[in-house]
Design an enzyme around this catalytic site. Structure first.
Site, PDB file in Angstrom:
ATOM      1  N   SER A  42      57.099  35.466  -4.875  1.00  0.00           N
ATOM      2  CA  SER A  42      56.006  34.692  -5.464  1.00  0.00           C
ATOM      3  C   SER A  42      55.506  35.264  -6.785  1.00  0.00           C
ATOM      4  CB  SER A  42      54.840  34.597  -4.476  1.00  0.00           C
ATOM      5  OG  SER A  42      54.231  35.858  -4.287  1.00  0.00           O
ATOM      6  N   LYS A 119      48.794  39.070  -5.684  1.00  0.00           N
ATOM      7  CA  LYS A 119      48.822  37.987  -6.666  1.00  0.00           C
ATOM      8  C   LYS A 119      48.105  38.454  -7.921  1.00  0.00           C
ATOM      9  CE  LYS A 119      50.375  35.034  -3.481  1.00  0.00           C
ATOM     10  NZ  LYS A 119      51.753  34.501  -3.495  1.00  0.00           N
TER      11      LYS A 119
END
Length: 278
Positions: A42, A119
């Site tokens: 990701s 993230k």
């Protein structure tokens, strides 16, 4: 006789040494640095599957989330950070707290299930966030974008999960070249980083998110392959992340393994030792 007397003593000393070592390691991990191994794609191409790094826990101070979760499914151990430091939970504050800055790569606890995620923070408290045609808009202003060629990787099983990448150039065979468009994104504070595009999908066009006070909005750099704040935490996303759920900042890789285990030293990527993260 003397030898028999010393033997139990030696065993006890060994046990004490191991216990002390575990205590010291636990304190070090709680207060200073936590190891983290990247399990998914990701955050490509900033972070690759198999990257190993230490998270700086001193960057934002400490909360209940700073305590480690101990999960060893094979022996039935499942001790959550909240079980150890739950008395610190509930007020969304931190001890010796420091504020993250836009663009920081952060490990945080999922607001619902407590899993550790990594993230990039793009939305600060009070910001509005929206995706329009794949372009990030902050406070109704598009971020800066500059084309940067393609990100290329081999289409093959990656990491211990043996997941295969998604490719912008369509369905390709095993061992073929898998391409994604690469751009340099510049946030309002001047921080720049690479992002990837795979296809046009629903997450490229969203409603307007208004980040609540004391919360942050996170996205993955691999925009079309990221479970992040664009999706509600009860479904498959993380939603807005509370300040107290931040664990620490990722600043630098230690090493990276392209194989199924970080112990397979012959699969380590030579160009990623002690690599600074942007």
């Amino acid at each position: 006789m003397a030898d028999e007397t010393k033997k139990p003593s030696a065993i006890w000393e060994t046990i004490k040494t191991v216990v002390y070592a575990l205590i010291v390691a636990g304190i070090f991990r709680t207060l200073f640095f936590q190891p983290f191994w990247i399990p998914s794609g990701s955050m490509k191409d900033t972070l690759l599957i198999g990257d190993f790094l230490f998270v700086n826990k001193m960057a934002y101070g400490y909360s209940y989330a700073s305590c480690p979760s101990i999960r060893i499914a094979s022996v039935g151990i499942n001790i959550d950070a909240a079980d150890i430091c739950g008395f610190l939970d509930g007020d969304n504050t931190r001890f010796w707290g420091g504020e993250p800055k836009q663009g920081d790569i952060i490990v945080f606890r999922h607001p619902v299930n407590g899993t550790d995620f990594i993230k990039r923070v793009v939305g600060m408290p009070g910001d509005t966030v929206q995706m329009k045609d794949g372009v990030l808009h902050l406070n109704d202003v598009p971020v800066g974008l500059e084309d940067a060629g393609n990100f290329e990787e081999v289409f093959e099983a990656q990491g211990p999960l043996r997941s295969r990448p998604r490719c912008e150039n369509g369905v390709v065979g095993e061992g073929a070249s898998c391409l994604k468009s690469r751009q340099i994104e510049t946030l309002p504070n001047g921080e720049s980083h690479a992002i990837l595009n795979i296809t046009n999908q629903r997450s490229d066009n969203t409603g307007v998110f208004t980040v609540p006070e004391g919360h942050y909005f996170f996205m993955g750099d691999n925009r079309d392959n990221s479970t992040d704040s664009r999706f509600p935490p009860q479904v498959r996303g993380v939603g807005f992340v509370p300040y107290e759920n931040l664990i620490g900042r990722a600043d630098r890789l230690i090493f990276s393994s392209a194989g199924r285990s970080m112990l397979f030293f012959w699969t380590w990527r030579a160009d990623r030792f002690f690599k600074a993260l942007e």
